[in-house]
Design a protein around this motif. Structure first.
Motif, short mmCIF file in Angstrom:
data_model
loop_
_atom_site.label_atom_id
_atom_site.label_comp_id
_atom_site.label_asym_id
_atom_site.label_seq_id
_atom_site.Cartn_x
_atom_site.Cartn_y
_atom_site.Cartn_z
N THR A 177 0.83 -1.20 0.00
CA THR A 177 0.00 0.00 0.00
C THR A 177 0.87 1.25 0.00
OG1 THR A 177 -0.08 0.16 2.41
CG2 THR A 177 -1.72 -1.26 1.35
N ASP A 178 0.22 2.38 -0.24
CA ASP A 178 0.96 3.65 -0.18
C ASP A 178 1.56 3.86 1.21
OD1 ASP A 178 0.16 4.03 -2.75
OD2 ASP A 178 -1.17 5.72 -2.36
N GLU A 179 0.83 3.43 2.23
CA GLU A 179 1.33 3.56 3.60
C GLU A 179 2.56 2.67 3.81
OE1 GLU A 179 -0.28 3.15 8.23
OE2 GLU A 179 -1.59 2.63 6.54
N ASP A 180 2.51 1.45 3.28
CA ASP A 180 3.67 0.54 3.38
C ASP A 180 4.90 1.19 2.75
OD1 ASP A 180 2.14 -1.51 4.54
OD2 ASP A 180 1.62 -2.33 2.58
N ILE A 181 4.71 1.72 1.55
CA ILE A 181 5.83 2.29 0.81
C ILE A 181 6.36 3.55 1.49
CG2 ILE A 181 6.50 3.36 -1.39
CD1 ILE A 181 4.40 1.50 -2.73
N SER A 182 5.48 4.38 1.97
CA SER A 182 5.89 5.64 2.59
C SER A 182 6.75 5.43 3.83
CB SER A 182 4.66 6.48 2.95
OG SER A 182 3.96 6.85 1.78
N SER A 183 6.65 4.25 4.44
CA SER A 183 7.45 3.97 5.64
C SER A 183 8.90 3.61 5.30
CB SER A 183 6.82 2.84 6.44
OG SER A 183 6.91 1.60 5.73
N MET A 184 9.19 3.36 4.01
CA MET A 184 10.53 2.95 3.59
C MET A 184 11.36 4.17 3.21
SD MET A 184 9.67 -0.36 1.20
CE MET A 184 8.27 -1.42 1.55
N LYS A 185 11.73 4.97 4.17
CA LYS A 185 12.50 6.17 3.88
C LYS A 185 13.83 5.81 3.23
CE LYS A 185 9.34 8.62 5.92
NZ LYS A 185 8.39 9.42 5.12
N CYS A 186 14.21 6.54 2.17
CA CYS A 186 15.46 6.21 1.49
C CYS A 186 15.95 7.39 0.67
CB CYS A 186 15.28 4.99 0.59
SG CYS A 186 14.23 5.31 -0.85
N ASP A 187 17.22 7.32 0.30
CA ASP A 187 17.82 8.30 -0.60
C ASP A 187 17.89 7.81 -2.04
OD1 ASP A 187 18.69 10.15 1.61
OD2 ASP A 187 19.91 8.41 2.14
N VAL A 188 17.93 6.47 -2.19
CA VAL A 188 18.13 5.86 -3.51
C VAL A 188 17.18 4.68 -3.66
CG1 VAL A 188 19.77 4.77 -5.09
CG2 VAL A 188 20.58 6.50 -3.47
#
Length: 345
Positions: free
Chosen positions: A56-67
């Motif tokens: 989900t969008d919520e799942d993805i948004s929790s994966m903070k990253c630079d790359v």
């Protein structure tokens, strides 16, 4: 900087990222064996063993990253199998999945890898659409085609990398000037094996004679995954007729009865590698039956991994067939490292 790896497999892109100084903290991989292999090699990362489309969008948004790194399935873009290279292949749209992560995470960079076939013929429009989607997200884009010779890979392998950057990047220019390693350079020091060898951990029987092998051994005393498929006796008998650099054409027609039409065999079938040249593409090396240069057997998993530039610490998981698939599907780590080192500066 840290990153996430989508369609991570056994971790070829992540291994290259590690060489380039990038820490990968999240990986998404649906296949349970590939996900298990990834976790063996990157225990510090969170591995999401799910179909990427279920996040989900919520799942993805929790994966903070630079790359963001991604190696979407390539079967629908590969020129080696025209039966899968068509618009109705359901794998086509996986090439666009990284864009959803880009939209939600807004990383500094995104790097998407695929086969050279994505950039030619009718498949080119998928590449163009992907570039347009990244531009709509305010990314500068580049397409970089890297060959094995460019980066010192002992394999004649070309790959396409799509690069998106929030800032301007000079044109990526990767060139290797010290010569391309050969199959001998890569595998000469690994233990001699027989057909069907099944001992997972073996001590080395000789010191490495080349820098390439020495680097991948990394001071270990034993290698893992030096495993070989058990071929039937009639297949082993065929190997005796194949010289280094030869293939199915060198096998007497009377011994190829299991092939209904020998003329439909491509050059990779029963190809015996040459010690004095780089290897052919290490894709589905079991299906192609790539043959060891001097021994009457197929390649071992560890030999194929060496030709892909995985170091001997890198592990694979599952059955021998699953491990072979993980090696063949992987992005060569030194190829990824060469690109990422330039991007990350």
């Amino acid at each position: 900087m840290n990153g996430i790896d989508l369609f991570a497999g056994a971790g070829g892109l992540s291994a290259g990222a590690r060489l380039a100084g990038l820490d990968v903290v999240h990986a998404v991989e649906k296949d349970p064996d590939a996900a298990a292999a990834y976790k063996l090699n990157f225990p510090e990362a969170t591995v999401h063993r799910v179909d990427i489309r279920s996040l989900t969008d919520e799942d993805i948004s929790s994966m903070k990253c630079d790359v963001i790194l991604a190696g979407p399935p390539c079967q629908s873009f590969s020129t080696s199998n025209q039966r899968t290279r068509h618009d109705s292949n359901p794998l086509n749209d996986f090439i666009f999945e990284p864009v959803r992560f880009v939209q939600l995470l807004n990383p500094e960079f995104v790097v998407i890898e695929n086969v050279h076939g994505l950039s030619i013929g009718t498949r080119r429009r998928y590449l163009n659409l992907l570039l347009e989607k990244l531009k709509q997200c305010s990314y500068n884009t580049q397409v970089c085609i890297i060959s094995g010779a460019d980066v010192g890979l002992p394999q004649n392998r070309n790959r396409v990398f799509i690069i998106g950057s929030k800032k301007y990047l000079p044109n990526i220019n990767i060139g290797f000037r010290d010569g391309q390693p050969t199959v001998y350079d890569a595998i000469h020091d690994l233990p001699i094996l027989h057909n069907g060898a099944s001992v997972d951990v073996l001590p080395y029987t000789m010191p490495p004679k080349t820098k390439y092998a020495e680097t991948l051994r990394d001071r270990l005393s034993c290698c893992t995954g030096h495993l070989v498929s058990a071929n039937a006796s009639h297949i082993i008998a065929r190997y005796a007729y194949i010289p280094q650099g030869g293939n199915w054409r060198d096998i007497p027609a009377s011994m190829m009865g299991t092939y209904k039409d020998r003329q439909r065999c491509h050059t990779g079938i029963y190809h015996r590698l040459r010690f004095d040249e780089p290897a052919k593409v290490i894709g589905n090396f079991r299906k192609n039956m790539l043959v060891h240069p001097t021994q009457s057997r197929g390649l071992s998993i560890r030999e194929a991994a060496r030709l892909q530039s995985f170091d001997d610490r890198h592990q694979f998981a599952g059955s021998i067939g699953k491990r072979q698939q993980q090696v063949g599907n992987a992005v060569p780590p030194i190829m990824a490292a060469a690109l990422l080192s330039q991007i990350l500066g």
